[in-house]
Design a protein around this motif. Structure first.
Motif, PDB file in Angstrom:
ATOM      1  N   ILE A 224       0.861  -1.263  -0.050  1.00 30.74           N
ATOM      2  CA  ILE A 224      -0.155   0.112   0.141  1.00 30.74           C
ATOM      3  C   ILE A 224       0.958   1.124  -0.115  1.00 30.74           C
ATOM      4  O   ILE A 224       0.628   2.289  -0.770  1.00 30.74           O
ATOM      5  CB  ILE A 224      -1.087   0.066   1.223  1.00 30.74           C
ATOM      6  CG1 ILE A 224      -2.018  -1.151   1.020  1.00 30.74           C
ATOM      7  CG2 ILE A 224      -1.856   1.146   1.263  1.00 30.74           C
ATOM      8  CD1 ILE A 224      -2.720  -1.467   2.580  1.00 30.74           C
ATOM      9  N   GLU A 225       1.817   1.352   0.791  1.00 27.00           N
ATOM     10  CA  GLU A 225       2.918   2.550   0.855  1.00 27.00           C
ATOM     11  C   GLU A 225       3.455   2.663  -0.510  1.00 27.00           C
ATOM     12  O   GLU A 225       3.708   3.812  -0.938  1.00 27.00           O
ATOM     13  CB  GLU A 225       3.956   2.203   1.819  1.00 27.00           C
ATOM     14  CG  GLU A 225       3.219   2.247   3.284  1.00 27.00           C
ATOM     15  CD  GLU A 225       4.265   2.060   4.258  1.00 27.00           C
ATOM     16  OE1 GLU A 225       3.925   1.864   5.581  1.00 27.00           O
ATOM     17  OE2 GLU A 225       5.387   1.758   4.061  1.00 27.00           O
ATOM     18  N   CYS A 226       3.990   1.469  -1.266  1.00 24.84           N
ATOM     19  CA  CYS A 226       4.436   1.655  -2.545  1.00 24.84           C
ATOM     20  C   CYS A 226       3.685   2.228  -3.511  1.00 24.84           C
ATOM     21  O   CYS A 226       3.776   3.225  -4.177  1.00 24.84           O
ATOM     22  CB  CYS A 226       5.145   0.320  -3.150  1.00 24.84           C
ATOM     23  SG  CYS A 226       6.419  -0.096  -2.274  1.00 24.84           S
ATOM     24  N   GLU A 227       2.307   1.857  -3.302  1.00 26.48           N
ATOM     25  CA  GLU A 227       1.207   2.665  -4.458  1.00 26.48           C
ATOM     26  C   GLU A 227       0.856   3.940  -4.107  1.00 26.48           C
ATOM     27  O   GLU A 227       0.852   4.835  -4.964  1.00 26.48           O
ATOM     28  CB  GLU A 227      -0.065   1.437  -4.194  1.00 26.48           C
ATOM     29  CG  GLU A 227      -1.487   2.132  -4.788  1.00 26.48           C
ATOM     30  CD  GLU A 227      -0.996   2.081  -6.391  1.00 26.48           C
ATOM     31  OE1 GLU A 227      -1.674   3.062  -7.376  1.00 26.48           O
ATOM     32  OE2 GLU A 227       0.092   1.650  -7.198  1.00 26.48           O
ATOM     33  N   LEU A 228       1.060   4.243  -2.646  1.00 27.47           N
ATOM     34  CA  LEU A 228       0.901   5.572  -2.324  1.00 27.47           C
ATOM     35  C   LEU A 228       1.838   6.558  -2.707  1.00 27.47           C
ATOM     36  O   LEU A 228       1.607   7.681  -3.409  1.00 27.47           O
ATOM     37  CB  LEU A 228       0.776   5.924  -0.901  1.00 27.47           C
ATOM     38  CG  LEU A 228      -0.529   5.387  -0.193  1.00 27.47           C
ATOM     39  CD1 LEU A 228      -0.343   5.258   1.220  1.00 27.47           C
ATOM     40  CD2 LEU A 228      -1.812   6.412  -0.351  1.00 27.47           C
ATOM     41  N   ALA A 229       3.139   5.934  -2.840  1.00 29.84           N
ATOM     42  CA  ALA A 229       4.309   6.861  -3.405  1.00 29.84           C
ATOM     43  C   ALA A 229       4.169   7.018  -4.709  1.00 29.84           C
ATOM     44  O   ALA A 229       4.523   7.945  -5.269  1.00 29.84           O
ATOM     45  CB  ALA A 229       5.472   6.030  -2.881  1.00 29.84           C
ATOM     46  N   ARG A 230       3.898   5.985  -5.303  1.00 26.13           N
ATOM     47  CA  ARG A 230       3.817   6.036  -7.025  1.00 26.13           C
ATOM     48  C   ARG A 230       2.731   7.148  -7.308  1.00 26.13           C
ATOM     49  O   ARG A 230       3.091   7.931  -8.004  1.00 26.13           O
ATOM     50  CB  ARG A 230       3.123   4.810  -7.528  1.00 26.13           C
ATOM     51  CG  ARG A 230       3.150   4.833  -9.024  1.00 26.13           C
ATOM     52  CD  ARG A 230       2.528   3.646  -9.543  1.00 26.13           C
ATOM     53  NE  ARG A 230       1.109   3.429  -9.264  1.00 26.13           N
ATOM     54  CZ  ARG A 230       0.169   4.396  -9.783  1.00 26.13           C
ATOM     55  NH1 ARG A 230       0.399   5.149 -10.909  1.00 26.13           N
ATOM     56  NH2 ARG A 230      -1.327   4.048  -9.596  1.00 26.13           N
ATOM     57  N   ARG A 231       1.645   7.230  -6.463  1.00 27.45           N
ATOM     58  CA  ARG A 231       0.373   8.105  -6.706  1.00 27.45           C
ATOM     59  C   ARG A 231       1.084   9.569  -6.301  1.00 27.45           C
ATOM     60  O   ARG A 231       0.743  10.670  -6.992  1.00 27.45           O
ATOM     61  CB  ARG A 231      -0.757   7.854  -5.925  1.00 27.45           C
ATOM     62  CG  ARG A 231      -1.580   6.610  -6.542  1.00 27.45           C
ATOM     63  CD  ARG A 231      -2.593   6.156  -5.440  1.00 27.45           C
ATOM     64  NE  ARG A 231      -3.512   4.980  -5.916  1.00 27.45           N
ATOM     65  CZ  ARG A 231      -4.701   5.200  -6.367  1.00 27.45           C
ATOM     66  NH1 ARG A 231      -5.267   6.430  -6.236  1.00 27.45           N
ATOM     67  NH2 ARG A 231      -5.491   4.537  -6.994  1.00 27.45           N
ATOM     68  N   ASP A 232       1.613   9.555  -5.286  1.00 31.62           N
ATOM     69  CA  ASP A 232       2.260  10.923  -4.995  1.00 31.62           C
ATOM     70  C   ASP A 232       3.185  11.544  -5.715  1.00 31.62           C
ATOM     71  O   ASP A 232       3.206  12.509  -6.131  1.00 31.62           O
ATOM     72  CB  ASP A 232       2.871  10.776  -3.354  1.00 31.62           C
ATOM     73  CG  ASP A 232       1.874  10.946  -2.120  1.00 31.62           C
ATOM     74  OD1 ASP A 232       0.794  11.318  -2.572  1.00 31.62           O
ATOM     75  OD2 ASP A 232       2.467  10.570  -1.147  1.00 31.62           O
TER      76      ASP A 232
ATOM     77  N   GLU B  91       4.647  15.659  -9.577  1.00 33.28           N
ATOM     78  CA  GLU B  91       5.326  16.097 -10.647  1.00 33.28           C
ATOM     79  C   GLU B  91       4.053  16.878 -11.388  1.00 33.28           C
ATOM     80  O   GLU B  91       4.573  18.071 -12.060  1.00 33.28           O
ATOM     81  CB  GLU B  91       5.514  14.888 -11.410  1.00 33.28           C
ATOM     82  CG  GLU B  91       6.101  15.063 -12.905  1.00 33.28           C
ATOM     83  CD  GLU B  91       6.532  13.789 -13.728  1.00 33.28           C
ATOM     84  OE1 GLU B  91       6.443  13.855 -14.802  1.00 33.28           O
ATOM     85  OE2 GLU B  91       6.908  12.805 -13.110  1.00 33.28           O
ATOM     86  N   ARG B  92       3.069  16.689 -11.384  1.00 30.67           N
ATOM     87  CA  ARG B  92       1.839  17.646 -12.077  1.00 30.67           C
ATOM     88  C   ARG B  92       1.802  18.660 -11.250  1.00 30.67           C
ATOM     89  O   ARG B  92       1.686  19.971 -11.918  1.00 30.67           O
ATOM     90  CB  ARG B  92       0.603  16.895 -12.202  1.00 30.67           C
ATOM     91  CG  ARG B  92       0.671  15.832 -13.253  1.00 30.67           C
ATOM     92  CD  ARG B  92      -0.640  14.782 -12.776  1.00 30.67           C
ATOM     93  NE  ARG B  92      -1.901  15.757 -12.670  1.00 30.67           N
ATOM     94  CZ  ARG B  92      -3.085  15.264 -11.984  1.00 30.67           C
ATOM     95  NH1 ARG B  92      -2.884  13.962 -11.324  1.00 30.67           N
ATOM     96  NH2 ARG B  92      -4.166  16.109 -11.954  1.00 30.67           N
ATOM     97  N   LEU B  93       1.905  18.795  -9.965  1.00 29.12           N
ATOM     98  CA  LEU B  93       1.796  19.922  -9.071  1.00 29.12           C
ATOM     99  C   LEU B  93       2.975  20.791  -9.526  1.00 29.12           C
ATOM    100  O   LEU B  93       2.774  22.178  -9.703  1.00 29.12           O
ATOM    101  CB  LEU B  93       1.853  19.433  -7.798  1.00 29.12           C
ATOM    102  CG  LEU B  93       1.568  20.721  -6.765  1.00 29.12           C
ATOM    103  CD1 LEU B  93       0.466  21.552  -7.045  1.00 29.12           C
ATOM    104  CD2 LEU B  93       1.701  20.226  -5.421  1.00 29.12           C
ATOM    105  N   LEU B  94       4.315  20.417  -9.668  1.00 30.60           N
ATOM    106  CA  LEU B  94       5.720  21.211  -9.680  1.00 30.60           C
ATOM    107  C   LEU B  94       5.481  21.824 -10.935  1.00 30.60           C
ATOM    108  O   LEU B  94       5.880  22.818 -11.282  1.00 30.60           O
ATOM    109  CB  LEU B  94       6.780  20.072  -9.451  1.00 30.60           C
ATOM    110  CG  LEU B  94       7.035  19.919  -8.010  1.00 30.60           C
ATOM    111  CD1 LEU B  94       8.090  18.784  -7.712  1.00 30.60           C
ATOM    112  CD2 LEU B  94       7.624  21.182  -7.213  1.00 30.60           C
ATOM    113  N   SER B  95       5.098  20.948 -12.096  1.00 30.98           N
ATOM    114  CA  SER B  95       5.008  21.539 -13.381  1.00 30.98           C
ATOM    115  C   SER B  95       4.100  22.742 -13.700  1.00 30.98           C
ATOM    116  O   SER B  95       4.418  23.694 -14.362  1.00 30.98           O
ATOM    117  CB  SER B  95       4.671  20.376 -14.402  1.00 30.98           C
ATOM    118  OG  SER B  95       3.551  19.997 -14.269  1.00 30.98           O
TER     119      SER B  95
END
Length: 671
Positions: free
Chosen positions: A211-219, A224-228
């Motif tokens: 679950i943590e890995c999936e959360l990290a992928r989503r984050d 990336e979208r937020l920074l762009s």
């Protein structure tokens, strides 16, 4: 995270009677230590005793249906990220007679799956969706103890603190925010005590990590979208303190001005990446966000960062230096403000020499001293707030405050609090002593109501009464407070059409529109575009500490020929991005946004402009290709990497090498 030796985590069936006797002695004799009881269990029993948990409690308390739905909404990301892991556990444990649960950080069960008969048995002790299994309310159990110990744990039979739970066995592992490392929730497997298996703890640990890995992928994808979307703000407001916060209120990026901001405002401003800013968790109800925000956090500093899918996060821009003393701060100005404006002309900050703008400014100068309500009419980005400030400075109340509020930025409830204020105890979470609204803050000065056409219809009578009587009553209060305020309102809507459609009150319209001031769109004064560009060029050169840029003839022609639907704000944003991305003395056609290049020269829309062949060394060809790709993508590194056919990490490595490489003239390759 190290969890210690497995034998300390997994209970033994042979110890069950020994643990039962130890529990009896613990309740009656209060010994310092109990022989035969695992340390994690004894520590939990001690916590239960300190919290006065009743060992004869029959079942866990439960959240009501409305509260459960609210918690499920707030934990939507966790639930979605956990879905594959929970499905995997269900397949593995299909025939084992166990329950699989996902809980939030307080121990409330958000999701439950398992065999029907076991679910029926679990419901007797509220081991069901909505049940709260925190140690403080139901004693030692895997869910609550994993939360309290912040570690995976397996609790078996008599190790439970409450009697009616002792027929169960359970294993749970905490789920941590991969970005901030805070506790998000717990994954648990429970069954009647006969289903005990040593591998169950390993299964929940593996599920939690999945679950943590999936959360990290989503984050990662969201950040990336937020920074762009937000990178331009870090360039544009380099002299202020800029904090980028994601949709869950976590700091993603800051600039280097935190210390200066703390010294200027003497407030506990956010600092570390990953820490949370109170009141900026967009998953909370809006009223909760509003109530959680600290007093130092001014609403005018907050600006939503959006893309086509919705709001990605929040940009916090805290003005420094001279801006410290401003009453109202706006991140995106509607028009261009020069570095130095004539002290004797409040309208000198409005750039342009066209006939239509000169006529508008002349009318504004005549209106300013009248102290009447003014309605500014114009498109988004045409300069409404800049004109409002100029009217204030040229009016009779120039020594009073100028307070701005965006009527379209709040829900009805929050807008009422913003405008009228509230009394102590007016609602849950209200600040002690209450809070004055914008009308009170603007007393003796000017209140600027931006986007007044967005005002909810049922709030319009309340605003009308304040304007008619000059009296404000805070929410939850009966005391009348007399105020004297000049109103300047602004809208990009046709309010007469809104009146005909029943969306705006005619009496309020006439109260706001004692006199109107239409503002010209930028396309109506094309002769001003070049003057504004030259002003921006000089201002940005001062900001970035370099000489003004030259514009290639094609770039200048494109900027002059474009329609600018976003008016001066759009021109300002586009030009600053081109200026910041340009690493030479001249802004060339490669830095133009595709929308402008295609609008002014449709031929460019047929096929991408090929990268010119650069004579010389291979590294120079590569350098030019990389910079062209970044410029074409307007700083979006993911898009640039896809254009170049390389990974994003490779692009960053190559860009760092370019910046470190001296150019042919001995200077830096990157300004």
């Amino acid at each position: 995270m190290p969890f210690g030796h497995c034998s300390a985590l997994v209970p033994r069936i042979g110890d069950e009677q020994l643990v039962a006797s130890a529990w009896e002695r613990f309740l009656h004799e209060r010994p310092a230590e109990v022989k035969g009881v695992r340390g994690v269990v004894l520590a939990s029993w001690e916590r239960c005793r300190s919290e006065s948990v009743d060992p004869e409690k029959h079942f866990a308390p439960g959240a009501g249906a409305d509260r459960l739905r609210q918690l499920q909404r707030q934990n939507r990301d966790l639930r979605e990220a956990a879905s594959p892991a929970l499905d995997g556990l269900r397949e593995v444990l299909r025939e084992c007679g166990t329950l699989i649960m996902l809980c939030d950080s307080s121990g409330t069960v958000l999701h439950l799956d398992g065999e029907t008969r076991t679910r029926s048995v679990g419901e007797r002790i509220n081991l069901a969706t909505g049940g709260c299994w925190n140690e403080e309310v139901i004693g030692t159990n895997a869910i609550g103890t994993a939360i309290a110990a912040v570690a995976p744990v397996q609790i078996h039979a008599n190790e439970h603190f409450c009697m009616d739970v002792k027929r169960w066995t359970c294993a749970a592992a905490p789920i941590f925010d991969p970005f901030a490392r805070t506790l998000l929730g717990v994954v648990d497997i429970s069954g009647v005590k006969e289903t005990l298996h040593g591998h169950t703890l390993g299964l929940v640990i593996a599920a939690a990590r999945q679950i943590e890995c999936e959360l990290a992928r989503r984050d990662g994808a969201r950040h990336e979208r937020l920074l762009s979307r937000a990178i331009d703000h870090f360039i544009r407001y380099a002299s202020d303190y800029v904090v980028l916060v994601d949709s869950r209120g976590r700091i993603v990026r800051t600039n280097s001005n935190a210390q200066a901001a703390r010294e200027s405002y003497e407030a506990p401003l956010p600092w570390e990446i990953g820490s949370r800013v109170p009141g900026l968790d967009l998953e909370l109800p809006e009223v909760d966000q509003y109530c959680q925000r600290p007093q130092w956090l001014r609403p005018e500093w907050l600006h939503a960062v959006k893309d086509h899918d919705g709001v990605l996060g929040t940009m916090l821009v805290i003005p420094l230096s001279a801006s410290r003393h401003r009453t109202s701060v706006s991140v995106q100005t509607d028009a261009v403000t020069p570095a130095t404006a004539p002290d004797n002309d409040p309208f000198g900050e409005i750039i342009g020499e066209s006939e239509v703008l000169a006529a508008t400014k002349a009318r504004a100068r005549r209106i300013a001293p009248l102290d009447l309500p003014v309605l500014l009419l114009g498109e988004t980005g045409a300069g409404k707030e800049l004109f409002a400030r100029a009217l204030h400075r040229a009016g009779q109340r120039s020594d009073g405050p100028f307070i701005a509020v965006n009527c379209g930025a709040f829900t009805r409830e929050l807008l009422a609090s913003e405008l009228f204020g509230y009394a102590d105890g007016a609602f849950t979470g209200a600040r002690r002593g209450g809070l004055p609204g914008k009308f009170e803050q603007a007393d003796g000065g000017t209140l600027f109501l931006d986007e007044v056409g967005e005002l909810p219809l049922d709030m319009q009578p309340h605003l009308l009464r304040v304007l008619q009587d000059g009296v404000v009553v805070r929410l939850g209060d009966t005391r009348e407070r007399r105020i004297s305020v000049r109103i300047i309102a602004a809208t990009n809507r046709d309010l007469r059409k809104e009146i005909a459609a029943g969306c705006f009150r005619e009496d309020l319209y006439h109260r706001l529109c004692a006199v109107s001031l239409p503002l010209p769109a930028l396309r109506e004064r094309p002769g001003d575009i070049e003057v504004i560009i030259d002003h921006l060029n000089a201002r940005l050169a001062r900001k970035y500490g370099c000489t003004p840029k030259q514009l290639s003839p094609m770039v200048r022609q494109a900027l002059l020929g474009y329609g600018w639907p976003g008016n001066i704000r759009e021109l300002q944003n586009v030009f600053e991005v081109m200026f910041a991305l340009c690493d030479s003395e001249c802004i060339d056609i490669s830095l133009l946004p595709p929308t402008i290049a295609q609008a002014t020269n449709p031929a460019t829309a047929i096929s991408p402009t090929p990268v010119p062949v650069v004579s010389g060394r291979l590294e120079e060809v590569e350098r030019q290709a990389i910079l062209d790709a970044i410029a074409t993508a307007h700083g979006n590194m993911s898009m640039a990497a896809r254009t170049l056919g390389i990974s994003r990490s490779t692009l960053y490595v190559k860009l760092a090498a370019i910046r470190a490489r001296p150019d042919s003239s001995g200077g830096s390759a990157q300004r």
